[in-house]
Design an enzyme around this catalytic site. Structure first.
Site, PDB file in Angstrom:
ATOM      1  N   ARG A 127     -35.231   5.354 -57.431  1.00  0.00           N
ATOM      2  CA  ARG A 127     -34.442   4.968 -58.626  1.00  0.00           C
ATOM      3  C   ARG A 127     -34.738   5.831 -59.848  1.00  0.00           C
ATOM      4  NH1 ARG A 127     -35.642  -0.037 -56.378  1.00  0.00           N
ATOM      5  NH2 ARG A 127     -33.805  -0.923 -55.369  1.00  0.00           N
ATOM      6  N   LYS A 149     -26.527  16.429 -67.041  1.00  0.00           N
ATOM      7  CA  LYS A 149     -25.481  16.126 -66.051  1.00  0.00           C
ATOM      8  C   LYS A 149     -25.956  16.647 -64.703  1.00  0.00           C
ATOM      9  CE  LYS A 149     -20.972  16.203 -68.295  1.00  0.00           C
ATOM     10  NZ  LYS A 149     -19.683  16.929 -68.292  1.00  0.00           N
ATOM     11  N   GLU A 191     -19.361  31.438 -70.461  1.00  0.00           N
ATOM     12  CA  GLU A 191     -19.782  30.203 -71.143  1.00  0.00           C
ATOM     13  C   GLU A 191     -20.312  30.530 -72.541  1.00  0.00           C
ATOM     14  OE1 GLU A 191     -19.181  27.246 -69.892  1.00  0.00           O
ATOM     15  OE2 GLU A 191     -19.017  27.539 -67.733  1.00  0.00           O
ATOM     16  N   LYS A 235     -25.392  23.968 -77.176  1.00  0.00           N
ATOM     17  CA  LYS A 235     -25.280  22.930 -76.149  1.00  0.00           C
ATOM     18  C   LYS A 235     -26.138  21.731 -76.538  1.00  0.00           C
ATOM     19  CE  LYS A 235     -24.599  21.181 -71.860  1.00  0.00           C
ATOM     20  NZ  LYS A 235     -24.206  21.432 -70.501  1.00  0.00           N
ATOM     21  N   GLU A 245     -20.834  12.008 -73.042  1.00  0.00           N
ATOM     22  CA  GLU A 245     -19.472  12.563 -73.089  1.00  0.00           C
ATOM     23  C   GLU A 245     -18.405  11.533 -73.418  1.00  0.00           C
ATOM     24  OE1 GLU A 245     -18.631  15.731 -70.261  1.00  0.00           O
ATOM     25  OE2 GLU A 245     -16.509  15.291 -70.421  1.00  0.00           O
ATOM     26  N   ARG A 249     -18.777  15.991 -76.795  1.00  0.00           N
ATOM     27  CA  ARG A 249     -19.270  16.748 -75.633  1.00  0.00           C
ATOM     28  C   ARG A 249     -18.104  17.311 -74.819  1.00  0.00           C
ATOM     29  NH1 ARG A 249     -24.468  15.434 -71.715  1.00  0.00           N
ATOM     30  NH2 ARG A 249     -24.218  17.273 -70.405  1.00  0.00           N
ATOM     31  N   ASN A 253     -15.658  21.439 -72.456  1.00  0.00           N
ATOM     32  CA  ASN A 253     -14.690  21.683 -71.380  1.00  0.00           C
ATOM     33  C   ASN A 253     -13.639  22.708 -71.778  1.00  0.00           C
ATOM     34  OD1 ASN A 253     -15.912  19.749 -69.745  1.00  0.00           O
ATOM     35  ND2 ASN A 253     -14.820  18.109 -70.799  1.00  0.00           N
ATOM     36  N   HIS A 256     -12.014  24.899 -69.303  1.00  0.00           N
ATOM     37  CA  HIS A 256     -12.357  24.370 -67.986  1.00  0.00           C
ATOM     38  C   HIS A 256     -11.196  23.644 -67.309  1.00  0.00           C
ATOM     39  CE1 HIS A 256     -16.343  25.477 -69.202  1.00  0.00           C
ATOM     40  NE2 HIS A 256     -16.901  24.975 -68.125  1.00  0.00           N
ATOM     41  N   HIS A 260     -10.464  24.741 -63.761  1.00  0.00           N
ATOM     42  CA  HIS A 260     -10.581  23.921 -62.548  1.00  0.00           C
ATOM     43  C   HIS A 260      -9.343  24.053 -61.676  1.00  0.00           C
ATOM     44  CE1 HIS A 260     -13.831  21.173 -64.481  1.00  0.00           C
ATOM     45  NE2 HIS A 260     -14.349  22.216 -63.874  1.00  0.00           N
ATOM     46  N   HIS A 273     -17.198  30.229 -61.047  1.00  0.00           N
ATOM     47  CA  HIS A 273     -16.857  29.235 -62.062  1.00  0.00           C
ATOM     48  C   HIS A 273     -16.585  29.892 -63.428  1.00  0.00           C
ATOM     49  CE1 HIS A 273     -16.927  25.452 -64.211  1.00  0.00           C
ATOM     50  NE2 HIS A 273     -17.888  25.903 -64.993  1.00  0.00           N
TER      51      HIS A 273
HETATM   52  N1  NAD Z   1     -24.737  20.198 -65.062  1.00  0.00           N
HETATM   53  C1  NAD Z   1     -23.964  20.846 -65.894  1.00  0.00           C
HETATM   54  O1  NAD Z   1     -23.843  20.485 -67.080  1.00  0.00           O
HETATM   55  C2  NAD Z   1     -23.234  22.049 -65.410  1.00  0.00           C
HETATM   56  C3  NAD Z   1     -22.605  22.902 -66.325  1.00  0.00           C
HETATM   57  C4  NAD Z   1     -21.987  24.052 -65.842  1.00  0.00           C
HETATM   58  C5  NAD Z   1     -21.986  24.339 -64.479  1.00  0.00           C
HETATM   59  N2  NAD Z   1     -22.597  23.481 -63.615  1.00  0.00           N
HETATM   60  C6  NAD Z   1     -22.627  23.750 -62.166  1.00  0.00           C
HETATM   61  O2  NAD Z   1     -23.359  24.940 -61.959  1.00  0.00           O
HETATM   62  C7  NAD Z   1     -22.949  25.531 -60.725  1.00  0.00           C
HETATM   63  C8  NAD Z   1     -22.811  27.019 -60.910  1.00  0.00           C
HETATM   64  O3  NAD Z   1     -24.066  27.524 -61.241  1.00  0.00           O
HETATM   65  P1  NAD Z   1     -24.397  29.087 -61.237  1.00  0.00           P
HETATM   66  O4  NAD Z   1     -23.280  29.821 -61.859  1.00  0.00           O
HETATM   67  O5  NAD Z   1     -25.760  29.209 -61.772  1.00  0.00           O
HETATM   68  O6  NAD Z   1     -24.305  29.467 -59.691  1.00  0.00           O
HETATM   69  P2  NAD Z   1     -25.318  29.296 -58.464  1.00  0.00           P
HETATM   70  O7  NAD Z   1     -26.303  28.265 -58.704  1.00  0.00           O
HETATM   71  O8  NAD Z   1     -24.455  29.184 -57.255  1.00  0.00           O
HETATM   72  O9  NAD Z   1     -26.059  30.715 -58.428  1.00  0.00           O
HETATM   73  C9  NAD Z   1     -25.306  31.869 -58.181  1.00  0.00           C
HETATM   74  C10 NAD Z   1     -25.992  32.802 -57.176  1.00  0.00           C
HETATM   75  O10 NAD Z   1     -27.016  33.507 -57.841  1.00  0.00           O
HETATM   76  C11 NAD Z   1     -28.226  33.461 -57.068  1.00  0.00           C
HETATM   77  N3  NAD Z   1     -29.304  33.536 -58.040  1.00  0.00           N
HETATM   78  C12 NAD Z   1     -29.636  32.618 -58.986  1.00  0.00           C
HETATM   79  N4  NAD Z   1     -30.564  33.106 -59.793  1.00  0.00           N
HETATM   80  C13 NAD Z   1     -30.884  34.336 -59.353  1.00  0.00           C
HETATM   81  C14 NAD Z   1     -31.762  35.348 -59.796  1.00  0.00           C
HETATM   82  N5  NAD Z   1     -32.474  35.214 -60.907  1.00  0.00           N
HETATM   83  N6  NAD Z   1     -31.858  36.473 -59.064  1.00  0.00           N
HETATM   84  C15 NAD Z   1     -31.088  36.655 -57.952  1.00  0.00           C
HETATM   85  N7  NAD Z   1     -30.187  35.760 -57.522  1.00  0.00           N
HETATM   86  C16 NAD Z   1     -30.089  34.613 -58.225  1.00  0.00           C
HETATM   87  C17 NAD Z   1     -28.131  32.169 -56.314  1.00  0.00           C
HETATM   88  O11 NAD Z   1     -28.907  32.219 -55.163  1.00  0.00           O
HETATM   89  C18 NAD Z   1     -26.638  32.114 -55.991  1.00  0.00           C
HETATM   90  O12 NAD Z   1     -26.364  32.862 -54.839  1.00  0.00           O
HETATM   91  C19 NAD Z   1     -21.658  24.847 -60.335  1.00  0.00           C
HETATM   92  O13 NAD Z   1     -21.901  24.009 -59.244  1.00  0.00           O
HETATM   93  C20 NAD Z   1     -21.279  24.023 -61.564  1.00  0.00           C
HETATM   94  O14 NAD Z   1     -20.610  22.837 -61.231  1.00  0.00           O
HETATM   95  C21 NAD Z   1     -23.227  22.356 -64.059  1.00  0.00           C
END
Ligand code: NAD
Length: 368
Positions: A127, A149, A191, A235, A245, A249, A253, A256, A260, A273
């Site tokens: 939990r 999030k 971003e 942020k 949100e 917040r 988006n 976005h 999306h 993304h």
């Molecule tokens: N929680 C939130 O508020 C929030 C906000 C925006 C996005 N997201 C989520 O984040 C995700 C996208 O994240 P992302 O863009 O970081 O992509 P990701 O986590 O898929 O990473 C992208 C790639 O980079 C590689 N990688 C990461 N760091 C590395 C490094 N330092 N050196 C070499 N390779 C590296 C990873 O292995 C992966 O293959 C989505 O699922 C999205 O929904 C969440």
């Protein structure tokens, strides 16, 4: 401990924490955990993926052991298509094997996918146990790791399962970006440009004034830290005002909603993304021009900056009906109406939820 690390406070009433930013700060993780009160002997599950842990796993584990913690490392497969319940099961199995308790900690070491999954696994194990975020992509540093999030995808849509679960600490080491593929770096820039448009004209202008923002190798270290810091602050400020949100917040988006649509209709994997968000910002900029909310000259500045960051700005060929259907399925639909965050000027946006299908049609015709 490295005295040069920057500390940004995310002063939420019930879950305050800090974002620590510093070159080589990965080595400080053990000290940082002690500083914020985690006791020696603490059981820690570090969750990462091979591409990241091959470079940084050792450094983290050594620092934790130096500070007399008891860490285990779990390596998952990378990728958005792994952001699902099966990966959560793997994390929970490892939590069980490591005998994690209520006071134990999970550390997410990786991009947004690892961060979102580890956060969600921590939110649901016993939990809710503690989580610390160590983001290693630019996108995760300035966005995903901050604000609590967490979640995974469902077969019916992205991020449909999740929970708000604030981290105890976010530790950002910009040096980890050295190994990040350039395309991923550029996706993170989308971003950052977003923060410029929604709330930080100075950040936008700072980026405009650089010769190169598309490739880490050509960016000065100090500038990179400044840009990460300003974005993380933006942020944090928004999250402090509106943790769950229900108001501002939603500004995050920006770009976005159309983004999306692109991700949905083109399939995850075709566009990253951040790339989809970049095209989404150009599209919503056009919608704002049509309404007389935004000046064309500002929209051109946004497009130019997006292109300078090496990001796509041209809307892909998509059928109008499919776009409208996808918009109606968006998480941001309320009472059957899609909300759009629209720019008024660079540094200021507003939410509108009365956009007609005709306006969207006109917008897409203009973009094609
Ligand atoms: N929680 C939130 O508020 C929030 C906000 C925006 C996005 N997201 C989520 O984040 C995700 C996208 O994240 P992302 O863009 O970081 O992509 P990701 O986590 O898929 O990473 C992208 C790639 O980079 C590689 N990688 C990461 N760091 C590395 C490094 N330092 N050196 C070499 N390779 C590296 C990873 O292995 C992966 O293959 C989505 O699922 C999205 O929904 C969440």
């Amino acid at each position: 401990m490295n005295k040069n690390n920057l500390h940004i406070k995310v002063s939420l009433t019930s879950n305050p924490y800090e974002i620590v930013i510093g070159e080589s700060s990965l080595e400080d993780i053990g000290d940082e955990l002690s500083r914020i009160g985690f006791k020696q002997g603490l059981k820690i599950l570090v969750v990462s993926n091979k591409e990241v842990s091959d470079h940084y796993g050792d450094c983290i584990i050594k620092s934790l052991i130096r500070s007399k913690y008891n860490p285990k490392l779990l390596i998952l497969k990378a990728g958005e298509d792994r952001k699902n319940q099966s990966s959560i099961d793997l994390i929970h199995n490892a939590a069980y094997e490591a005998r994690l308790e209520r006071g134990s900690l999970m550390i997410a070491l990786g991009g947004g996918v690892i961060g979102d999954m580890t956060g969600f696994a921590a939110a649901t194990w016993l939990r809710g146990i503690h989580v610390v975020q160590i983001p290693t992509t630019l996108l995760a540093m300035v966005d995903a790791s901050i604000g609590g999030k967490t979640g995974i995808n469902h077969a019916k849509g992205k991020n449909l399962i999740g929970a708000f679960h604030q981290p105890k600490l976010v530790l950002i080491d910009p040096k980890t970006l050295i190994t990040l593929p350039t395309r991923e770096f550029q996706a993170g820039m989308a971003e950052i440009i977003k923060y410029g448009v929604i709330s930080d004209l100075n950040l936008f202008e700072l980026l405009e004034n650089q010769n190169n923002i598309s490739n880490l190798l050509n960016i000065d270290n100090k500038l990179l830290i400044e840009v990460i810091e300003r974005s993380a602050r933006s942020k944090a400020e928004i999250v402090i005002k509106d943790e769950k949100e229900s108001g501002v917040r939603a500004f995050l988006n920006y770009g976005h909603t159309f983004g999306h649509v692109i991700e949905n209709l083109c399939g995850y994997g075709k566009w990253l993304h951040g790339e989809a968000v970049a095209m989404g910002m150009v599209a919503v900029g056009q919608l704002a021009i049509q309404r007389g909310l935004w000046k064309e000259v500002e929209a051109r500045r946004q497009k130019k900056l997006i292109e300078k960051a090496g990001l796509p700005s041209k809307w892909p060929k998509l059928e109008l009906e499919n776009v409208l259907r996808s918009l109606k399925g968006d998480k941001k639909v309320k009472d059957g109406k899609v909300s759009f965050v629209m720019p008024l000027k660079i540094g200021e946006v507003k939410i509108f939820n009365n956009i007609s299908n005709q306006e969207i049609e006109e917008c897409l015709q203009h973009l094609n």
